[in-house]
Design a protein around this motif. Structure first.
Motif, PDB file in Angstrom:
ATOM      1  N   ALA A 200     -67.764  -3.567 -15.238  1.00  0.00           N
ATOM      2  CA  ALA A 200     -67.055  -2.985 -16.119  1.00  0.00           C
ATOM      3  C   ALA A 200     -65.573  -4.069 -16.372  1.00  0.00           C
ATOM      4  N   GLU A 201     -65.388  -4.022 -17.755  1.00  0.00           N
ATOM      5  CA  GLU A 201     -64.262  -4.799 -18.181  1.00  0.00           C
ATOM      6  C   GLU A 201     -62.997  -4.168 -18.195  1.00  0.00           C
ATOM      7  N   GLY A 202     -61.831  -4.699 -17.555  1.00  0.00           N
ATOM      8  CA  GLY A 202     -60.546  -4.015 -17.628  1.00  0.00           C
ATOM      9  C   GLY A 202     -60.402  -3.102 -16.570  1.00  0.00           C
ATOM     10  N   THR A 203     -59.252  -2.570 -16.291  1.00  0.00           N
ATOM     11  CA  THR A 203     -58.962  -1.703 -15.354  1.00  0.00           C
ATOM     12  C   THR A 203     -58.793  -0.225 -15.665  1.00  0.00           C
ATOM     13  N   VAL A 204     -59.094   0.693 -14.954  1.00  0.00           N
ATOM     14  CA  VAL A 204     -58.987   2.006 -15.445  1.00  0.00           C
ATOM     15  C   VAL A 204     -57.879   2.521 -14.088  1.00  0.00           C
ATOM     16  N   ASN A 205     -56.832   3.236 -14.761  1.00  0.00           N
ATOM     17  CA  ASN A 205     -56.110   3.896 -13.946  1.00  0.00           C
ATOM     18  C   ASN A 205     -56.583   5.436 -13.563  1.00  0.00           C
ATOM     19  N   LEU A 206     -56.897   5.616 -12.363  1.00  0.00           N
ATOM     20  CA  LEU A 206     -57.063   6.974 -11.885  1.00  0.00           C
ATOM     21  C   LEU A 206     -55.900   7.742 -11.155  1.00  0.00           C
ATOM     22  N   ALA A 207     -55.536   9.013 -11.645  1.00  0.00           N
ATOM     23  CA  ALA A 207     -54.400   9.778 -10.704  1.00  0.00           C
ATOM     24  C   ALA A 207     -55.095  10.769 -10.319  1.00  0.00           C
ATOM     25  N   HIS A 208     -54.571  11.254  -9.203  1.00  0.00           N
ATOM     26  CA  HIS A 208     -54.966  12.422  -8.454  1.00  0.00           C
ATOM     27  C   HIS A 208     -53.916  13.204  -8.009  1.00  0.00           C
ATOM     28  N   CYS A 209     -54.244  14.440  -8.118  1.00  0.00           N
ATOM     29  CA  CYS A 209     -53.030  15.627  -7.933  1.00  0.00           C
ATOM     30  C   CYS A 209     -52.933  15.841  -6.576  1.00  0.00           C
ATOM     31  N   VAL A 210     -51.521  16.226  -6.331  1.00  0.00           N
ATOM     32  CA  VAL A 210     -51.322  16.614  -4.894  1.00  0.00           C
ATOM     33  C   VAL A 210     -50.307  17.522  -5.139  1.00  0.00           C
ATOM     34  N   ARG A 211     -50.725  18.663  -4.084  1.00  0.00           N
ATOM     35  CA  ARG A 211     -49.875  20.040  -4.170  1.00  0.00           C
ATOM     36  C   ARG A 211     -48.681  19.752  -3.041  1.00  0.00           C
ATOM     37  N   LEU A 212     -47.527  19.880  -3.657  1.00  0.00           N
ATOM     38  CA  LEU A 212     -46.256  19.669  -2.734  1.00  0.00           C
ATOM     39  C   LEU A 212     -45.717  20.863  -2.529  1.00  0.00           C
ATOM     40  N   PRO A 213     -45.627  21.231  -1.254  1.00  0.00           N
ATOM     41  CA  PRO A 213     -44.886  22.668  -0.797  1.00  0.00           C
ATOM     42  C   PRO A 213     -43.312  22.373  -1.049  1.00  0.00           C
ATOM     43  N   LEU A 214     -42.959  22.260  -2.120  1.00  0.00           N
ATOM     44  CA  LEU A 214     -41.448  21.960  -2.383  1.00  0.00           C
ATOM     45  C   LEU A 214     -40.971  23.163  -3.350  1.00  0.00           C
ATOM     46  N   SER A 215     -39.636  23.459  -3.233  1.00  0.00           N
ATOM     47  CA  SER A 215     -39.157  24.693  -4.159  1.00  0.00           C
ATOM     48  C   SER A 215     -38.731  23.986  -5.144  1.00  0.00           C
ATOM     49  N   SER A 216     -38.704  24.620  -6.564  1.00  0.00           N
ATOM     50  CA  SER A 216     -37.944  23.926  -7.705  1.00  0.00           C
ATOM     51  C   SER A 216     -36.610  23.557  -7.652  1.00  0.00           C
ATOM     52  N   ALA A 217     -35.836  24.351  -6.647  1.00  0.00           N
ATOM     53  CA  ALA A 217     -34.459  24.111  -6.224  1.00  0.00           C
ATOM     54  C   ALA A 217     -34.437  22.677  -5.815  1.00  0.00           C
ATOM     55  N   THR A 218     -35.431  22.406  -4.929  1.00  0.00           N
ATOM     56  CA  THR A 218     -35.376  20.961  -4.183  1.00  0.00           C
ATOM     57  C   THR A 218     -35.513  19.853  -5.164  1.00  0.00           C
ATOM     58  N   VAL A 219     -36.543  20.017  -6.220  1.00  0.00           N
ATOM     59  CA  VAL A 219     -36.778  19.058  -7.095  1.00  0.00           C
ATOM     60  C   VAL A 219     -35.407  19.014  -8.072  1.00  0.00           C
ATOM     61  N   ASN A 220     -34.996  20.058  -8.348  1.00  0.00           N
ATOM     62  CA  ASN A 220     -33.786  20.068  -9.143  1.00  0.00           C
ATOM     63  C   ASN A 220     -32.470  19.200  -8.601  1.00  0.00           C
ATOM     64  N   CYS A 221     -32.247  19.713  -7.140  1.00  0.00           N
ATOM     65  CA  CYS A 221     -31.263  19.141  -6.450  1.00  0.00           C
ATOM     66  C   CYS A 221     -31.422  17.437  -6.582  1.00  0.00           C
ATOM     67  N   VAL A 222     -32.849  17.083  -6.309  1.00  0.00           N
ATOM     68  CA  VAL A 222     -32.894  15.536  -6.131  1.00  0.00           C
ATOM     69  C   VAL A 222     -32.638  14.927  -7.651  1.00  0.00           C
ATOM     70  N   ALA A 223     -33.100  15.592  -8.479  1.00  0.00           N
ATOM     71  CA  ALA A 223     -33.037  15.131  -9.952  1.00  0.00           C
ATOM     72  C   ALA A 223     -31.546  15.229 -10.519  1.00  0.00           C
ATOM     73  N   THR A 224     -30.664  16.018 -10.003  1.00  0.00           N
ATOM     74  CA  THR A 224     -29.394  16.115 -10.403  1.00  0.00           C
ATOM     75  C   THR A 224     -28.690  14.884  -9.741  1.00  0.00           C
ATOM     76  N   LEU A 225     -28.953  14.676  -8.410  1.00  0.00           N
ATOM     77  CA  LEU A 225     -28.356  13.585  -7.857  1.00  0.00           C
ATOM     78  C   LEU A 225     -29.043  12.167  -8.616  1.00  0.00           C
ATOM     79  N   ILE A 226     -30.146  11.889  -8.745  1.00  0.00           N
ATOM     80  CA  ILE A 226     -30.473  10.807  -9.628  1.00  0.00           C
ATOM     81  C   ILE A 226     -29.456  10.810 -10.993  1.00  0.00           C
ATOM     82  N   ARG A 227     -29.454  11.870 -11.731  1.00  0.00           N
ATOM     83  CA  ARG A 227     -28.896  11.864 -12.919  1.00  0.00           C
ATOM     84  C   ARG A 227     -27.464  11.371 -12.672  1.00  0.00           C
TER      85      ARG A 227
END
Length: 175
Positions: A7-34
């Motif tokens: 096959a010519e070219g490359t194909v990017n495949l992504a897989h889903c992962v279920r993370l046991p994280l609360s939305s508050a944790t993700v929002n906290c880290v996103a706020t730190l990054i921002r």
């Protein structure tokens, strides 16, 4: 017999992962990054702050390969590594110092603290970094973390990680 061409070219495949994280944790880290982006006046990133937070937390929580996370997000592995190091530093800056944690326990009237250590198992490293992260006690590779809790088991303080070959009592003496 007919030969098939690759096959010519490359194909990017992504897989889903279920993370046991609360939305508050993700929002906290996103706020730190921002806040960090505003401080250093960074104009843009390849992804928004929330996606970066999820990618970094996926690496920290599930020890996902950087190249796998990068391929799914459409960025390079070195970019994901830079994000992980940046967020780790931001989280470490928020942790309290030992003297302040102990002063808080004394102020609340507590007289007992518990100190325990654990080895966080990781993949074996190659090269020079191999032996220093190998724990003979646990027969595994990984960094050693200590944790200081109050009598109820609430986390008060975690120092920086020590090499896996270091004993718990030695790490406690250093800290």
């Amino acid at each position: 017999m007919k030969k098939s061409s690759p096959a010519e070219g490359t194909v990017n495949l992504a897989h889903c992962v279920r993370l046991p994280l609360s939305s508050a944790t993700v929002n906290c880290v996103a706020t730190l990054i921002r806040a960090r982006r505003k401080k250093i006046r960074s104009r843009w990133r390849a992804l928004n702050d929330g996606r970066i937070a999820v990618i970094v937390l996926a690496h920290l929580r599930n020890d996902e390969w950087l190249a796998d996370l990068a391929g799914g997000a459409g960025v390079s592995a070195s970019t994901v590594r830079r994000w992980v190091l940046e967020v780790t530093g931001l989280l470490a800056a928020r942790s309290p110092r030992l003297d302040r944690a102990l002063a808080k326990v004394a102020w609340e009237g507590g007289c007992v603290v518990l100190l325990d250590g654990t080895l966080v198992r990781t993949r074996r490293r190659s090269g020079q970094g191999n032996r220093k992260n190998y724990s003979d006690e646990h027969k595994a590779h990984g960094p050693l973390f200590l944790a200081l809790t109050d009598a109820r088991g609430r986390l008060l303080w975690i120092p920086s990680a020590r090499r896996g070959a270091c004993g718990e009592i030695t790490a406690a003496r250093y800290d």
